[in-house]
Design an enzyme around this catalytic site. Structure first.
Site, PDB file in Angstrom:
ATOM      1  N   CYS A 134       0.833  -1.203   0.000  1.00 25.98           N
ATOM      2  CA  CYS A 134       0.000   0.000   0.000  1.00 25.98           C
ATOM      3  C   CYS A 134       0.868   1.254   0.000  1.00 25.98           C
ATOM      4  CB  CYS A 134      -0.923  -0.023   1.225  1.00 25.98           C
ATOM      5  SG  CYS A 134      -1.894   1.482   1.386  1.00 25.98           S
ATOM      6  N   CYS A 137      -0.437   4.084   2.315  1.00 33.59           N
ATOM      7  CA  CYS A 137      -0.170   3.875   3.746  1.00 33.59           C
ATOM      8  C   CYS A 137       1.318   4.081   4.060  1.00 33.59           C
ATOM      9  CB  CYS A 137      -0.534   2.442   4.168  1.00 33.59           C
ATOM     10  SG  CYS A 137      -2.027   1.790   3.428  1.00 33.59           S
ATOM     11  N   ASP A 138       2.190   3.527   3.232  1.00 34.20           N
ATOM     12  CA  ASP A 138       3.606   3.448   3.616  1.00 34.20           C
ATOM     13  C   ASP A 138       4.542   4.362   2.833  1.00 34.20           C
ATOM     14  OD1 ASP A 138       2.901   1.562   5.492  1.00 34.20           O
ATOM     15  OD2 ASP A 138       3.103  -0.104   4.088  1.00 34.20           O
TER      16      ASP A 138
END
Ligand code: NAP
Length: 311
Positions: A134, A137-138
């Site tokens: 992701c 997200c990261d």
């Protein structure tokens, strides 16, 4: 046992749109969702091909709007995992992991799909320690650092554009000579100075003790093998449908659900919508269209069963 006109399984764009249409038409319904509303769009930073938002919209914002609109028309959602669906005496019996059972006249399966694993050495051991699925997200963790992205589809290139805002250097590794992604994404990614490409190559191992420090890259044309240093690895190699609880007779070879144009499966009253469907164009706008159609035809089926058809 609680009884509804309709049970919708999965709260991505297709399920939420189905809920909006079914609720607006006055059917009683329950939505069962494993995690939270949004599905895959929650993993997307910016969506710029959903009509009506000329400046794009974030996955979170779109999910929020879809969810609130469905709630306005009566959506009731519970958090649980469906483990089986049976049909007995013209009613569907839906059982969940927490031991609950619900019945309904019709069911819409809108469970979507989940990212696929690469399946190489080091991947699962270093998952969450530099291996990610992701970008939204990261990606921000990689400010001024170097990352590798694996894959050549729309997801790989869309995520690359987001991660490029943070990373010093991105290397996209793709197993073919050409990308599967749409040309607009190819143009955008190839024009960024911090993105480079290694084509015709596969990653055979992700290395590192407690965190990722490199990947082993095999050029499948020349046979050359090299180790590339990297701080992170993003894997975007496609999707697998969430159909573990669905009878195999309803699935194609890749385990996606087979439907006709009315979103009907081969079981009367059982519909499927969105990315979980076989041979569909996996776009948010198409998932919403599927959701609307599935609710419309489920509604007709429910009316027939109740004997209150308007025709
Ligand atoms: P995808 O289109 O199936 O692409 C997967 C990519 O990973 C392909 O390039 C494939 O290579 C590669 N791949 C698969 N297995 C591999 C392996 N074991 N090792 C190395 N590479 C591997 O998946 P996706 O990009 O996740 O997209 C899924 C669906 O969502 C698509 O229909 C896509 O159009 C849609 N989507 C749309 C948007 C958008 O409209 N903005 C954004 C994201 C996704 P090959 O090409 O060689 O098969």
């Amino acid at each position: 046992m609680e009884k509804y006109d309709l049970i919708i399984i999965g709260a991505g764009p297709s399920g939420l749109t189905a809920a909006l249409y079914a609720g607006r038409a006055g059917y009683t319904m329950l939505m069962i969702e494993k995690t939270g509303p949004g599905g895959q769009i929650m993993l997307t930073d910016k969506i710029d091909n959903y009509p009506g938002f000329e400046d794009g919209i974030s996955g979170f914002e779109l999910q929020d709007k879809l969810y609130k609109q469905a709630v306005k028309f009566g959506l009731h959602m519970i958090s649980d995992s469906v483990i089986s669906i049976k049909k007995e005496n013209d009613l569907f019996i839906v059982s969940t992991l927490t031991g609950k059972t619900f019945t309904s006249i019709s069911v819409i399966l809108s469970t979507g799909a989940t990212h696929r694993l690469l399946g190489v050495q080091g991947e699962s051991r270093l998952s969450g320690k530099g291996v990610s699925y992701c970008g939204t997200c990261d990606g921000p963790f990689y400010r001024n650092r170097e990352v590798v992205i694996i894959g050549g589809g729309d997801t790989a290139l869309t995520e690359a554009l987001f991660i490029a805002k943070f990373a010093k250097k991105i290397t996209i590794i793709h197993r073919k000579e050409t990308f599967r992604a749409v040309s607009s994404l190819i143009k955008q990614t190839t024009s960024l100075p911090n993105i480079s490409f290694i084509m015709n190559s596969v990653v055979t191992e992700i290395t590192g003790e407690n965190e990722v420090n490199g990947v082993v890259v095999n050029n499948i044309k020349t046979g050359a093998i090299e180790t590339l240093k990297t701080d992170g690895v993003f894997v975007f190699v496609g999707l697998d449908p969430n159909t573990d609880f669905v009878d195999s007779s309803l699935l194609d070879k890749a385990k996606y659900i087979i439907t006709n144009d009315k979103m009907e499966t081969s079981v009367k009253g059982l519909f499927a919508a969105g990315d979980v469907r076989s041979e569909t164009f996996r776009q948010i706008v198409c998932a919403c269209s599927d959701g609307a159609k599935s609710a419309q035809y489920a509604g007709e089926f429910i009316d027939e069963q109740k004997g209150n058809s308007y025709q």
